[in-house]
Design a protein around this motif. Structure first.
Motif, PDB file in Angstrom:
ATOM      1  N   ILE A   6      56.422 -10.392  -2.825  1.00 17.21           N
ATOM      2  CA  ILE A   6      55.048 -10.215  -2.105  1.00 17.21           C
ATOM      3  C   ILE A   6      54.598  -9.212  -2.870  1.00 17.21           C
ATOM      4  N   GLU A   7      53.355  -9.285  -3.498  1.00 15.25           N
ATOM      5  CA  GLU A   7      52.454  -8.449  -4.519  1.00 15.25           C
ATOM      6  C   GLU A   7      51.227  -8.459  -3.920  1.00 15.25           C
ATOM      7  N   ASP A 120      62.386 -16.765  -6.796  1.00 15.05           N
ATOM      8  CA  ASP A 120      61.838 -18.371  -6.427  1.00 15.05           C
ATOM      9  C   ASP A 120      60.331 -18.569  -6.153  1.00 15.05           C
ATOM     10  N   LEU A 121      59.690 -17.809  -5.587  1.00 16.53           N
ATOM     11  CA  LEU A 121      58.295 -17.528  -5.414  1.00 16.53           C
ATOM     12  C   LEU A 121      57.708 -16.227  -5.444  1.00 16.53           C
ATOM     13  N   TYR A 122      56.527 -15.997  -6.297  1.00 16.30           N
ATOM     14  CA  TYR A 122      55.945 -14.859  -6.242  1.00 16.30           C
ATOM     15  C   TYR A 122      54.627 -15.019  -5.606  1.00 16.30           C
ATOM     16  N   VAL A 123      54.289 -14.297  -4.512  1.00 18.54           N
ATOM     17  CA  VAL A 123      53.114 -14.450  -3.861  1.00 18.54           C
ATOM     18  C   VAL A 123      52.399 -13.216  -4.020  1.00 18.54           C
ATOM     19  N   VAL A 172      51.682 -17.983  -6.369  1.00 16.54           N
ATOM     20  CA  VAL A 172      50.744 -18.471  -5.617  1.00 16.54           C
ATOM     21  C   VAL A 172      49.667 -17.115  -5.355  1.00 16.54           C
ATOM     22  N   ILE A 173      48.428 -17.476  -5.531  1.00 11.65           N
ATOM     23  CA  ILE A 173      47.421 -16.303  -5.007  1.00 11.65           C
ATOM     24  C   ILE A 173      46.585 -16.831  -4.090  1.00 11.65           C
ATOM     25  N   LEU A 207      45.443 -20.331  -3.369  1.00 12.90           N
ATOM     26  CA  LEU A 207      45.458 -20.902  -1.981  1.00 12.90           C
ATOM     27  C   LEU A 207      44.349 -19.983  -1.202  1.00 12.90           C
ATOM     28  N   ILE A 208      43.432 -20.640  -0.569  1.00 12.65           N
ATOM     29  CA  ILE A 208      42.507 -19.907   0.319  1.00 12.65           C
ATOM     30  C   ILE A 208      42.652 -20.185   1.671  1.00 12.65           C
ATOM     31  N   LEU A 209      43.023 -19.121   2.470  1.00 11.70           N
ATOM     32  CA  LEU A 209      43.196 -19.174   4.005  1.00 11.70           C
ATOM     33  C   LEU A 209      41.996 -18.860   4.976  1.00 11.70           C
TER      34      LEU A 209
END
Length: 209
Positions: A6-7, A120-123, A172-173, A207-209
């Motif tokens: 988580i970055e 495995d995933l960089y957020v 994922v940005i 991705l926009i939340l």
């Protein structure tokens, strides 16, 4: 998923999110350790002289911490979550080092980076500068109160420049400008589902939340 990063920029809430997820999933949490760095107080007094040894010191510390934690994951935790990744060294060095120092630093970084365990995933939690400054003010850390908007912009640009490289892990940005996952549990749930319930391709995803 075994290794999640988580970055985000300063004030994005990366450590808060990493801790919330780690607590919920019984994951081992890796938090960046920088308070004991012997070059940090010297850097604040004389940045020109100590920026290069400071960045090399951070490089070594981050490498050792992440590599040791990933390869020594114990049986009591199902996953490893870090609130930073090794690439942070290259991003911040780009804002502090002179051109010749940065070139040498980059050579050392690239050699070490090849042997690093990949997530495995960089957020990457993306928030506008105004929101970051508001978050920084609210959490009230004395040493952060002099951070300026242009510095945050430079850090953001450093991350985005690095993301454009051909990386062999999914990034994922996530735009978090419209949510408050710290205070609102429903927003935290939406963000958590975006991390764990979606599939992302290698390289950049948005991705926009």
């Amino acid at each position: 998923m075994q290794f999640l990063v988580i970055e985000g920029n300063i004030g994005a809430g990366k450590t808060t999110l990493a801790k919330k997820i780690a607590d919920e999933y019984n994951a081992k949490l890796i938090k960046e350790q920088f308070a004991d760095n012997p070059f940090l107080p010297k850097f604040y007094k004389d940045q020109d002289r100590y920026s290069f040894p400071l960045e090399l010191s951070f490089l070594a510390d981050r490498y050792n911490q992440i590599k040791n934690e990933v390869f020594n994951l114990d049986l009591f935790h199902s996953m490893l979550i870090a609130d930073y990744y090794f690439t942070k060294s290259a991003i911040f060095a780009g804002n502090t080092l002179k051109k010749d120092e940065l070139r040498l630093f980059g050579q050392i970084f690239n050699i070490i980076f090849e042997s690093m365990p990949k997530p495995d995933l960089y957020v990457y939690l993306h928030a506008d500068t105004d929101k970051l400054l508001q978050n920084i003010t609210c959490r009230g850390r004395d040493y952060e109160q002099n951070i300026k908007a242009d510095y945050l912009e430079k850090i953001k640009d450093g991350y985005f420049t690095f993301f454009r490289q051909k990386l062999n892990y999914p990034i994922v940005i996530i735009d978090i400008n419209n949510i408050d996952f710290v205070k609102k549990n429903k927003d935290y749930k939406v963000l958590k589902e975006a991390i764990f319930d979606r599939k992302y391709k290698l390289g950049i995803n948005r991705l926009i939340l």
